[in-house]
Enzyme design. Structure first.
Site, PDB file in Angstrom:
ATOM      1  N   GLU A  60       0.841  -1.331  -0.119  1.00  0.00           N
ATOM      2  CA  GLU A  60      -0.048   0.044  -0.003  1.00  0.00           C
ATOM      3  C   GLU A  60       0.874   1.185   0.028  1.00  0.00           C
ATOM      4  O   GLU A  60       1.881   1.264   0.881  1.00  0.00           O
ATOM      5  CB  GLU A  60      -1.031   0.100   1.188  1.00  0.00           C
ATOM      6  CG  GLU A  60      -1.967   1.321   1.390  1.00  0.00           C
ATOM      7  CD  GLU A  60      -2.580   1.089   2.775  1.00  0.00           C
ATOM      8  OE1 GLU A  60      -3.592   1.834   2.643  1.00  0.00           O
ATOM      9  OE2 GLU A  60      -2.440   0.323   3.826  1.00  0.00           O
ATOM     10  N   LYS A  82     -10.438   2.316  -2.049  1.00  0.00           N
ATOM     11  CA  LYS A  82     -10.619   1.854  -0.585  1.00  0.00           C
ATOM     12  C   LYS A  82     -11.760   1.694   0.126  1.00  0.00           C
ATOM     13  O   LYS A  82     -12.560   3.051   0.127  1.00  0.00           O
ATOM     14  CB  LYS A  82      -9.320   2.258   0.223  1.00  0.00           C
ATOM     15  CG  LYS A  82      -9.207   1.425   1.720  1.00  0.00           C
ATOM     16  CD  LYS A  82      -8.023   1.974   2.451  1.00  0.00           C
ATOM     17  CE  LYS A  82      -7.846   1.080   3.745  1.00  0.00           C
ATOM     18  NZ  LYS A  82      -6.431   1.647   4.112  1.00  0.00           N
ATOM     19  N   CYS A 102      -5.572  -2.877   2.738  1.00  0.00           N
ATOM     20  CA  CYS A 102      -5.353  -3.086   4.001  1.00  0.00           C
ATOM     21  C   CYS A 102      -6.615  -3.006   4.979  1.00  0.00           C
ATOM     22  O   CYS A 102      -6.974  -4.264   5.049  1.00  0.00           O
ATOM     23  CB  CYS A 102      -4.576  -1.555   4.252  1.00  0.00           C
ATOM     24  SG  CYS A 102      -3.763  -1.805   6.037  1.00  0.00           S
TER      25      CYS A 102
END
Length: 284
Positions: free
Chosen positions: A43, A116, A153
């Site tokens: 990331e 995300k 993540c």
């Protein structure tokens, strides 16, 4: 594609973004030289993990998806190496900012990006200050390495995200990450939990899964972040096929997506689902 070699790159990041990108390119080329068809970077690999602090100056590093120099450079690299290369980047879209991944196919095409969905907010991981919750939904791409879904993540802690991608056809789930110490409690080690929850996703969905984490120490305004690495690749039964330690390295695993697809059908885990009973998942 049936047989696939996956590579996961684990590296540290410094203040010099150009040096970070150049190092990532070197490691992708190394992975390609070892026969990888899909290479996963961590990331926001082009920079240090700035979300450890709240400072609006970091917004200046965001770039739009169209005309993005990093994506153009990594597209050329993917084409040169013949690898599928998801690229994590800090995206600006008008007045909105996102933590995004662009999917780059082995021919250099960039069919789109994922933003995300789950944005954390806590000591050391103050992402809500920078990123809007993603609006793309969970995406799956047909690539030269098979059907690939990507979460980022904090997304990796949510089984609903993994299941949504597999229901969308994903054979491989990828999670670029940036996780390490908890600044408010340095005695707490989340690395085992972090891995187990994702191995659960791979086992429950009978798919391949890879997670790339960063390593090294980064300090921001008195906050010391030590990233623990531990990047890994899991098979369709949740077994760990390859794992990294706490240093910079590239790990590899060979998987047979065709055999895994046959095994998934034989188990009937999708045949026997009962969506009619799962209303609580959307009602709560």
């Amino acid at each position: 594609m049936s047989s696939l070699r996956i590579a996961v790159v684990q590296m540290s990041c410094g203040e010099d973004s150009a040096a970070n990108i150049a190092r990532a390119e070197d490691l992708v080329r190394r992975a390609s030289g070892e026969g990888a068809g899909l290479v996963l970077l961590q990331e926001l690999f082009a920079m240090r993990y700035f979300c450890a602090e709240q400072d609006a100056r970091h917004l200046d590093s965001a770039r739009e998806f169209e005309g993005n120099e990093l994506l153009a450079r990594m597209s050329a690299l993917a084409r040169e190496c013949g690898v599928v290369l998801p690229v994590s980047f800090f995206e600006r879209d008008g007045l909105a900012y996102y933590n995004s991944v662009a999917m780059i196919d082995a021919d250099g095409r960039v069919p789109g990006c994922y933003r995300k969905s789950h944005i954390p907010d806590g000591p050391g991981y103050q992402e809500k200050f920078y990123f809007r919750a993603g609006d793309t939904g969970f995406r799956v791409w047909e690539t030269a390495a098979g059907r690939v879904g990507v979460g980022i993540c904090w997304d990796q802690w949510f089984p609903e995200a993994a299941r949504a991608m597999v229901l969308g056809g994903a054979e491989v789930l990828l999670y670029p990450s940036a996780i390490g110490v908890e600044p408010q409690d340095l005695s707490y080690d989340s690395s085992g939990h972090w891995r187990r929850v994702m191995c659960g996703h791979s086992a429950a969905n009978m798919c391949v899964l890879a997670a790339a984490n960063r390593v090294g120490v980064e300090e921001w305004d008195g906050v010391r972040m030590e990233f623990y690495g531990g990047s890994f690749i899991a098979g369709g039964r949740g077994e760990v096929l390859a794992e990294a330690g706490g240093d910079e390295e590239v790990i590899y695993a060979d998987v047979d997506l065709g055999e895994l697809a046959r095994e998934r059908l034989a188990w009937g885990i999708f045949r026997d689902r009962r969506p009619d009973l799962y209303g609580a998942l959307s009602d709560n």
